[in-house]
Design an enzyme around this catalytic site. Sequence first.
Site, PDB file in Angstrom:
ATOM      1  N   HIS A 157      41.494  49.726  12.336  1.00  0.00           N
ATOM      2  CA  HIS A 157      40.472  50.779  12.423  1.00  0.00           C
ATOM      3  C   HIS A 157      39.105  50.236  12.025  1.00  0.00           C
ATOM      4  O   HIS A 157      39.011  49.349  11.177  1.00  0.00           O
ATOM      5  CB  HIS A 157      40.805  51.961  11.493  1.00  0.00           C
ATOM      6  CG  HIS A 157      42.010  52.750  11.901  1.00  0.00           C
ATOM      7  ND1 HIS A 157      41.943  53.840  12.735  1.00  0.00           N
ATOM      8  CD2 HIS A 157      43.315  52.601  11.592  1.00  0.00           C
ATOM      9  CE1 HIS A 157      43.163  54.339  12.916  1.00  0.00           C
ATOM     10  NE2 HIS A 157      44.028  53.599  12.236  1.00  0.00           N
TER      11      HIS A 157
ATOM     12  N   ASP B 205      47.139  49.076   9.147  1.00  0.00           N
ATOM     13  CA  ASP B 205      46.445  49.996   8.246  1.00  0.00           C
ATOM     14  C   ASP B 205      46.681  49.609   6.782  1.00  0.00           C
ATOM     15  O   ASP B 205      46.662  50.465   5.898  1.00  0.00           O
ATOM     16  CB  ASP B 205      46.917  51.438   8.479  1.00  0.00           C
ATOM     17  CG  ASP B 205      46.459  51.992   9.823  1.00  0.00           C
ATOM     18  OD1 ASP B 205      45.728  51.295  10.555  1.00  0.00           O
ATOM     19  OD2 ASP B 205      46.842  53.141  10.142  1.00  0.00           O
TER      20      ASP B 205
ATOM     21  N   HIS C 165      51.002  51.807   2.890  1.00  0.00           N
ATOM     22  CA  HIS C 165      50.499  52.856   3.793  1.00  0.00           C
ATOM     23  C   HIS C 165      51.704  53.598   4.372  1.00  0.00           C
ATOM     24  O   HIS C 165      51.774  54.832   4.332  1.00  0.00           O
ATOM     25  CB  HIS C 165      49.654  52.197   4.884  1.00  0.00           C
ATOM     26  CG  HIS C 165      49.187  53.118   5.961  1.00  0.00           C
ATOM     27  ND1 HIS C 165      48.253  54.097   5.753  1.00  0.00           N
ATOM     28  CD2 HIS C 165      49.528  53.193   7.277  1.00  0.00           C
ATOM     29  CE1 HIS C 165      48.032  54.743   6.899  1.00  0.00           C
ATOM     30  NE2 HIS C 165      48.803  54.212   7.834  1.00  0.00           N
TER      31      HIS C 165
ATOM     32  N   ASP D 126      49.126  56.439  16.527  1.00  0.00           N
ATOM     33  CA  ASP D 126      47.892  55.797  17.007  1.00  0.00           C
ATOM     34  C   ASP D 126      48.077  54.285  17.138  1.00  0.00           C
ATOM     35  O   ASP D 126      47.192  53.584  17.618  1.00  0.00           O
ATOM     36  CB  ASP D 126      46.683  56.149  16.126  1.00  0.00           C
ATOM     37  CG  ASP D 126      46.818  55.694  14.681  1.00  0.00           C
ATOM     38  OD1 ASP D 126      47.856  56.002  14.048  1.00  0.00           O
ATOM     39  OD2 ASP D 126      45.900  55.017  14.180  1.00  0.00           O
ATOM     40  N   HIS D 127      49.256  53.787  16.749  1.00  0.00           N
ATOM     41  CA  HIS D 127      49.578  52.363  16.900  1.00  0.00           C
ATOM     42  C   HIS D 127      50.678  52.127  17.936  1.00  0.00           C
ATOM     43  O   HIS D 127      50.735  51.074  18.552  1.00  0.00           O
ATOM     44  CB  HIS D 127      50.000  51.771  15.538  1.00  0.00           C
ATOM     45  CG  HIS D 127      48.930  51.934  14.491  1.00  0.00           C
ATOM     46  ND1 HIS D 127      48.211  50.880  14.003  1.00  0.00           N
ATOM     47  CD2 HIS D 127      48.435  53.040  13.894  1.00  0.00           C
ATOM     48  CE1 HIS D 127      47.314  51.334  13.124  1.00  0.00           C
ATOM     49  NE2 HIS D 127      47.435  52.644  13.048  1.00  0.00           N
TER      50      HIS D 127
ATOM     51  N   HIS E  27      53.324  49.439  12.358  1.00  0.00           N
ATOM     52  CA  HIS E  27      54.001  50.561  11.675  1.00  0.00           C
ATOM     53  C   HIS E  27      54.121  51.744  12.619  1.00  0.00           C
ATOM     54  O   HIS E  27      53.582  51.731  13.718  1.00  0.00           O
ATOM     55  CB  HIS E  27      53.290  50.912  10.370  1.00  0.00           C
ATOM     56  CG  HIS E  27      51.922  51.512  10.529  1.00  0.00           C
ATOM     57  ND1 HIS E  27      50.839  50.798  10.987  1.00  0.00           N
ATOM     58  CD2 HIS E  27      51.456  52.776  10.292  1.00  0.00           C
ATOM     59  CE1 HIS E  27      49.770  51.579  10.996  1.00  0.00           C
ATOM     60  NE2 HIS E  27      50.114  52.792  10.596  1.00  0.00           N
TER      61      HIS E  27
ATOM     62  N   HIS F 186      53.078  54.846  12.967  1.00  0.00           N
ATOM     63  CA  HIS F 186      52.133  55.908  13.321  1.00  0.00           C
ATOM     64  C   HIS F 186      51.763  55.852  14.811  1.00  0.00           C
ATOM     65  O   HIS F 186      51.576  54.785  15.383  1.00  0.00           O
ATOM     66  CB  HIS F 186      50.873  55.825  12.448  1.00  0.00           C
ATOM     67  CG  HIS F 186      51.115  56.279  11.037  1.00  0.00           C
ATOM     68  ND1 HIS F 186      50.330  55.892   9.981  1.00  0.00           N
ATOM     69  CD2 HIS F 186      52.081  57.075  10.510  1.00  0.00           C
ATOM     70  CE1 HIS F 186      50.789  56.444   8.868  1.00  0.00           C
ATOM     71  NE2 HIS F 186      51.852  57.162   9.158  1.00  0.00           N
TER      72      HIS F 186
END
Length: 259
Positions: free
Chosen positions: A166, A128, A111, A57-58, A53, A55
């Site tokens: 995570h 996530d 999410h 941090d990915h 996805h 975001h």
Amino acid sequence: MLTLISLPAFDDNYIWVWHDDGHAVAIDPGDPAPLIAWLDDRGLDLAAVLITHHHRDHTGGNLALRQRYGCAVYAPDNPRIPGVTHIVHGGDTLTLDTPPMRFDVMATPGHTLDHLSYIGHGCIFCGDTVFGCGCGKLFEGDAATMAASLDAIRSLPDATRICCAHEYTLANIEFAKTLDGGNPALIERERHDRAQRARGLPTLPSTLALEKATNPFLRFHDADMIAFASRALNRPDPAPHEVFGAIRAAKDAWDAARP
Ligand code: ZN
Ligand code: FE
């Protein structure tokens, strides 16, 4: 032989890496640095990146990794994701030659609305969507959307390894105990996962069987969770997605109350 490992990134992310003796595939390498260091140590080439996805941090490693390795970048159809070479959708099958791998792509919105999971080789890379004993926050989807995604994941074989993006398991277990403190599988999981973390090891991958036994967000069809939701919503017979929504709301309130 194909081997799966996880690399810690940022505070609590995992970059999952499948590799043989020449090539690797990385899932959600939000930070390229730990992945490049790990690959260079072993003389491995990065063949592909799979993105769940949008975001950061990915997706934050996409451009640097593509530039360095010329790798393919598979991702959902979202212009906010940089460096994509192949857009994929739920229902697609993704085949790689090096390393030889095959993944079924499952749409798992909730999410975020673009969220995909990649299923193959006994694992689901669920980003996530599911966490150890928890699930992702509803940033874009609603409770019904996420509940449908979680039901689709619940329908996979029980032995499926759950590869989350995570390390949130211990905090999620703390919350789960507020709903389900007498659950022997949850008590055993807490003992096991605390020992893992004390040794600096991941609690993941878990298995779908363990999540179905301990994760309240996969148990919204269970009588105990339905009873919890009817008390929280103050009415009888909540629908499954309303049970899920009540558990999610309780977790959000619990998170907000923590220091
Ligand atoms: Zn996210
Ligand atoms: Fe994330």
